[in-house]
Design an enzyme around this catalytic site. Structure first.
Site, PDB file in Angstrom:
ATOM      1  N   ARG A   1      26.590  20.691   1.696  1.00  0.00           N
ATOM      2  CA  ARG A   1      27.787  20.746   0.673  1.00  0.00           C
ATOM      3  C   ARG A   1      27.524  21.860  -0.327  1.00  0.00           C
ATOM      4  O   ARG A   1      28.405  22.457  -0.701  1.00  0.00           O
ATOM      5  CB  ARG A   1      28.125  19.350   0.278  1.00  0.00           C
ATOM      6  CG  ARG A   1      29.486  19.412  -0.310  1.00  0.00           C
ATOM      7  CD  ARG A   1      29.977  17.964  -0.647  1.00  0.00           C
ATOM      8  NE  ARG A   1      30.555  17.254   0.291  1.00  0.00           N
ATOM      9  CZ  ARG A   1      31.887  17.548   0.840  1.00  0.00           C
ATOM     10  NH1 ARG A   1      32.707  18.273   0.168  1.00  0.00           N
ATOM     11  NH2 ARG A   1      32.321  16.543   1.897  1.00  0.00           N
TER      12      ARG A   1
ATOM     13  N   GLU B   1      36.280  12.963  -6.034  1.00  0.00           N
ATOM     14  CA  GLU B   1      35.094  13.909  -6.626  1.00  0.00           C
ATOM     15  C   GLU B   1      35.507  15.250  -7.102  1.00  0.00           C
ATOM     16  O   GLU B   1      34.942  15.769  -8.354  1.00  0.00           O
ATOM     17  CB  GLU B   1      34.255  13.958  -5.364  1.00  0.00           C
ATOM     18  CG  GLU B   1      33.412  12.871  -4.941  1.00  0.00           C
ATOM     19  CD  GLU B   1      32.631  13.172  -3.691  1.00  0.00           C
ATOM     20  OE1 GLU B   1      33.344  13.313  -2.418  1.00  0.00           O
ATOM     21  OE2 GLU B   1      31.462  13.375  -3.625  1.00  0.00           O
TER      22      GLU B   1
HETATM   23  N1  MTE Z   1      35.864   6.048  -9.591  1.00  0.00           N
HETATM   24  C1  MTE Z   1      35.202   4.870 -10.167  1.00  0.00           C
HETATM   25  N2  MTE Z   1      35.879   4.302 -11.083  1.00  0.00           N
HETATM   26  N3  MTE Z   1      33.993   4.278  -9.804  1.00  0.00           N
HETATM   27  C2  MTE Z   1      33.104   5.089  -8.880  1.00  0.00           C
HETATM   28  O1  MTE Z   1      32.084   4.602  -8.548  1.00  0.00           O
HETATM   29  N4  MTE Z   1      33.113   7.010  -7.431  1.00  0.00           N
HETATM   30  C3  MTE Z   1      33.341   8.395  -6.924  1.00  0.00           C
HETATM   31  C4  MTE Z   1      35.041   8.497  -6.895  1.00  0.00           C
HETATM   32  N5  MTE Z   1      35.381   7.900  -8.074  1.00  0.00           N
HETATM   33  C5  MTE Z   1      33.666   6.005  -8.404  1.00  0.00           C
HETATM   34  C6  MTE Z   1      34.945   6.559  -8.594  1.00  0.00           C
HETATM   35  C7  MTE Z   1      32.865   8.984  -5.714  1.00  0.00           C
HETATM   36  S1  MTE Z   1      31.271   9.442  -5.802  1.00  0.00           S
HETATM   37  C8  MTE Z   1      33.545   9.023  -4.881  1.00  0.00           C
HETATM   38  S2  MTE Z   1      33.192   9.766  -3.212  1.00  0.00           S
HETATM   39  C9  MTE Z   1      35.047   8.492  -4.664  1.00  0.00           C
HETATM   40  O2  MTE Z   1      35.322   7.837  -5.765  1.00  0.00           O
HETATM   41  C10 MTE Z   1      34.996   7.338  -3.441  1.00  0.00           C
HETATM   42  O3  MTE Z   1      35.937   6.699  -3.430  1.00  0.00           O
HETATM   43  P1  MTE Z   1      37.397   7.370  -2.692  1.00  0.00           P
HETATM   44  O4  MTE Z   1      37.134   8.052  -1.679  1.00  0.00           O
HETATM   45  O5  MTE Z   1      38.311   6.086  -2.285  1.00  0.00           O
HETATM   46  O6  MTE Z   1      38.115   8.296  -3.609  1.00  0.00           O
HETATM   47  N1  HPA Z   2      29.786  13.283   1.029  1.00  0.00           N
HETATM   48  C1  HPA Z   2      29.207  12.012   0.835  1.00  0.00           C
HETATM   49  N2  HPA Z   2      28.308  11.580   1.610  1.00  0.00           N
HETATM   50  C2  HPA Z   2      28.090  12.073   3.019  1.00  0.00           C
HETATM   51  C3  HPA Z   2      28.661  13.497   3.339  1.00  0.00           C
HETATM   52  C4  HPA Z   2      29.591  14.310   2.324  1.00  0.00           C
HETATM   53  O1  HPA Z   2      30.099  15.254   2.311  1.00  0.00           O
HETATM   54  N3  HPA Z   2      28.447  13.928   4.288  1.00  0.00           N
HETATM   55  C5  HPA Z   2      27.448  12.648   4.731  1.00  0.00           C
HETATM   56  N4  HPA Z   2      27.273  11.898   4.003  1.00  0.00           N
HETATM   57 MO1  MOS Z   3      30.543  10.017  -3.496  1.00  0.00          MO
HETATM   58  S1  MOS Z   3      28.917  11.131  -4.101  1.00  0.00           S
HETATM   59  O1  MOS Z   3      30.600  10.810  -2.004  1.00  0.00           O
HETATM   60  O2  MOS Z   3      29.688   8.693  -3.147  1.00  0.00           O
END
Ligand code: MTE
Ligand code: HPA
Ligand code: MOS
Length: 802
Positions: free
Chosen positions: A335, A737
């Site tokens: 990534r 993210e």
């Molecule tokens: N928001 C909150 N409040 N707490 C979290 O742990 N994790 C982040 C983001 N936002 C997180 C957050 C991360 S690393 C990811 S990948 C996404 O939320 C995962 O949730 P989603 O795919 O439902 O957005």
């Molecule tokens: N994001 C988070 N976790 C993962 C990914 C990614 O792009 N690819 C494989 N595991």
């Molecule tokens: Mo988020 S770093 O893909 O859990």
């Protein structure tokens, strides 16, 4: 009105949302908001403890790299309240909790590879007694080590070519020739620190043994299926013996994508051995010492560019600190490679990513998953290019943007087909008044010798999808009970991000019900099998679609019955405002459901979704890894004190693309949270290991995450009016993210302020990240050597402080 078609027209959906009680596109509160603020929300530690519950704690390595010469655990066994002490020898199956490679021992065997590595587990009557006994690991009488040479930095690992995985290399065109032939060139090095996830709820697992070699594991995890699998492998059981459940996490931020495994395994091992429920809750310091963090990185870069700052050729080497094992570093590095371009077209480019093997914690997922580490160095390069050309960095950025229909292919071969960065930028430059403030700040700086202001703009383009294509799948299970109440289960996990709220909104919308009629249950591997981690921001894209499909199946069955009862055709049935109407007649949803039950209509269904279009060739690092891109941009203004290095974010303006948002309040919360979290990474959060490889910043006393007071007084966060070009759930976009990259503008604004303090400096400020006051002063001193403190004439006394 309600929509049945999968291909929802954006404008129509928006109108539908406001008409329908189900309210897609409306800022409904988080489904657990009241529980969060009242303290009633149950986390893993709140699951009522069964009688006979025991508590585990881990004995940790005292060396960064050493051979275990001998272990004498009698003193630990004899400590008050101790029931058992377990080592790797007690593991019946595989001693591994690594998610990809099998290089992650649950408990160390023969050798320890980092300071903090778990070597044994103590099981005791109470949490406190377990911790006390585990602390005996510090005694030489308990574990004797023969220290081995430790590699503690990515630079050392790189020098020795010590990697956890082979280097990644992506090359397009003739970058070396283009750089050599360019009229202007920059080259340099840069470094960015790591970041601890600092979820408020630490790592925890509670394992409850069941009959016939069964295990129920309550785990604070983003990845219940993975926990099920590693526990089963460790116990040498089939996966169907293990159930993993997670109601919610108090934050994960990537830190519980793979690294909840060690805790789930140890609790389950102990529960299996002792036939009693066992809880393992890591103390904050232990959590810091044991678990991996965001990868820190060192960079070497080079670019050639024309007189407008447009890049003609670029080269970068990104050396990431992987730590002692691979964990998810391969995907993180991939990534990073795929985000070096950020929002810019690079015709001729050479990108190398190294996963440096060091004797430190095994670094892992953290919001952005390598993307931030890839894009940050590009932004630093563009800033340096602008300073060399003596122009506003904004204009250099604009000159390099991806085009539409031309200059639109990424280095990895995917075309950028949904590019909205230019209009988004225009809007933000207008609302933030960027150009006028640039002039005002120059005027301020001319009259302010000590305080200097800085301003910066930075854009984000972030690829959405797991970059491992098979992970892009999800399932859901929807039940409609006889009384018309709806229960939803899906494979995603709730970590505060609002996933359950969005999924409930989607299901409520299908049935034309208010949100209060839909309940989302805990994530449970016995309900949905073989799920992916809730990660890569794909939670609502994947699980929203799966739940929508499940609900649609039930709805279609109900529509048929309604048409049989009321006449007309099933396809014309409308589900809205708690009513089902067709052919001029209507009845309450629950009445139709009751009739459906008596007519023996199946009132529950599963749903499944896979992301279309994605593919990836891991050998050539080319393909179409992302279904679509999410965009955003920010303008930040800071003021720094050039005497102390202190700084403050005065104002931040953010415009972010969440597509057609399912829930704007939740999405804005994600943007704000991501911004502040990213700002912490780049400014105040500093991980520091001493020369023995001991992480010294392992608690909030020494590791400074942003507080609410670090939020700027003027914080203008808006969602960009847009809809996803791809038919995602209600044309929304993933939002978890991408906002983490928005505060690059804060870091760049600090660089801008430093440059303003030394206007005649020829080089760009050599500011490292995090831009702590110390780093800011170092950068100022490097630009202006006469500023630097002169060596003391008398040797400083060292015996006063300590
Ligand atoms: N928001 C909150 N409040 N707490 C979290 O742990 N994790 C982040 C983001 N936002 C997180 C957050 C991360 S690393 C990811 S990948 C996404 O939320 C995962 O949730 P989603 O795919 O439902 O957005
Ligand atoms: N994001 C988070 N976790 C993962 C990914 C990614 O792009 N690819 C494989 N595991
Ligand atoms: Mo988020 S770093 O893909 O859990």
């Amino acid at each position: 009105m309600n929509r049945t078609d999968a291909f929802v027209e954006p404008a129509a959906t928006h109108a539908a949302a406001h008409e329908s009680e189900a309210s897609i596109g409306v800022s409904l509160p988080h489904e657990s908001a009241a529980l969060h603020v009242s303290g009633e929300a149950t986390y893993t530690d709140d699951v009522p403890e069964l009688q006979g519950t025991l508590h585990a704690a881990l004995g940790l390595s005292r060396h960064a790299h050493a051979r275990i010469v001998s272990m004498d655990l009698d003193a630990v066994r004899n400590a008050p309240g101790v029931i058992a002490v377990l080592t790797a020898e007690d593991i019946p199956g595989e001693n591994n909790c690594g998610p990809v490679l099998h290089d992650d021992p649950i408990l160390a065997v023969e050798e320890v590879l980092y300071l903090g590595q778990p070597v044994f587990a103590v099981i005791a009557e109470s949490h406190e007694l377990a911790r006390r006994a585990a602390a005996l690991a510090k005694s030489d009488d308990v574990i004797r080590y023969e220290p081995l040479e430790a590699i503690l930095t990515p630079a050392e690992a790189k020098a020795r070519q010590q990697f956890v995985l082979p280097p990644l290399h992506l090359k397009r065109g003739e970058p070396a020739a283009k750089i050599a032939a360019a009229p202007n060139r920059i080259s340099g090095t840069f470094e960015v620190g790591g970041q601890e996830q600092f979820y408020l709820e630490g790592q925890i697992a509670y394992a409850v043994p069941k009959e016939m070699d069964g295990m129920l594991v309550y785990s604070s995890t983003q990845h219940p299926s993975e926990m099920q699998q590693v526990v089963a492998h460790m116990l040498d059981w089939p996966a169907h013996n293990v159930v993993c459940e997670c109601r919610r996490m108090g934050g994960g931020f990537g830190g519980k994508e793979s690294q909840s495994a060690l805790f789930a395994c140890v609790a389950s091992l102990a529960a299996k051995r002792l036939r009693r429920p066992v809880k393992l809750r890591a103390d904050r310091d232990d959590d810091f010492m044991i678990t991996g963090k965001r990868h820190d990185a060192i960079y070497e870069y080079e670019a050639g560019f024309d007189d407008s700052g447009r890049i003609l050729g670029a080269r970068v080497e990104i050396a990431l600190r992987a730590g002692y094992s691979a964990d998810l570093s391969g995907a993180v590095a991939t990534r990073a490679v795929c985000h070096f371009d950020n929002a810019y077209y690079l015709s001729d480019v050479d990108i190398v990513a190294l996963c440096c093997k060091t004797n430190t914690q095994s670094n892992t997922a953290f919001r952005g998953f390598g993307g931030p580490q890839g894009a940050l160095v590009m932004e630093v390069m563009l800033d340096s290019i602008a300073r060399q050309l003596n122009c506003d960095p904004l204009d250099v950025r604009l000159a390099n943007y991806y085009g539409i229909g031309e200059r639109d292919t990424t280095p990895y071969g995917q075309r950028v087909e949904d590019n909205i960065i230019a209009p988004l930028t225009d809007e933000l430059l207008g609302t933030s008044d960027y150009r006028a403030r640039r002039t005002a700040i120059a005027a301020f700086n001319a009259n302010s010798p000590v305080l200097k202001r800085g301003l910066a703009f930075s854009p984000v383009k972030f690829g959405i999808s797991f970059n491992v294509p098979f992970l892009n799948q999800a399932g859901a299970l929807v039940h409609v009970y006889k009384d018309g109440s709806v229960l939803v289960n899906h494979g995603g996990t709730e970590m505060g991000q609002g996933l359950n709220t969005k999924v409930a909104q989607v299901v409520a919308n299908q049935f034309g019900l208010p949100l209060s009629r839909v309940r989302v249950t805990a994530t449970d591997t016995s309900k949905i099998a073989n799920t992916s981690a809730t990660a890569a921001s794909t939670g609502s894209d994947l699980n929203g679609k799966a739940a929508e499909a499940a609900a649609r199946t039930i709805r279609e069955r109900l529509a048929e019955l309604a048409a049989r009862q009321l006449g007309g055709s099933a396809g014309d049935a409308q589900f809205a405002n708690g009513q089902v109407s067709v052919n001029g007649g209507a009845m309450p949803f629950e009445q139709l459901v009751g009739a459906a039950y008596l007519a023996r209509v199946q009132l529950w269904s599963d749903g499944f979704y896979t992301t279309p279009k994605v593919h990836w060739d891991a050998k050539t690092l080319t393909g179409h890894p992302f279904y679509y891109f999410a965009y955003g941009a920010a303008v930040s203004e800071v003021v720094i004190d050039t005497l102390t290095g202190e700084w403050k974010l005065v104002r931040a303006d953010v415009l972010h693309d969440a597509g057609q948002s399912i829930n704007p309040a939740i999405d804005i919360g994600q943007v704000e949270g991501g911004f502040i979290q990213g700002m912490g990474w780049l400014t105040t959060e500093e991980l520091w290991w001493n020369c023995d490889g001991r992480l010294m910043t392992h608690a909030p006393s020494t590791y400074k995450i942003p507080a609410v007071s670090d939020t700027p007084a003027a914080f203008h966060v808006q969602l960009y009016q847009n809809h996803n070009a791809e038919p995602t759930v209600f044309r929304s976009k993933a939002v978890g993210e991408p906002p983490l990259l928005l505060p690059f503008s804060v870091f760049l604004a600090i660089r801008d302020a430093i440059a303003a303090a030394v206007p005649d400096a020829r080089e760009a400020p050599p500011l490292r990240a995090p831009a702590t006051p110390e780093a800011i002063l170092d950068a100022l001193d490097a630009l202006q050597p006469q500023r630097a403190p002169q060596p003391a004439t008398e040797p400083a006394t060292t015996d006063t402080a300590a």
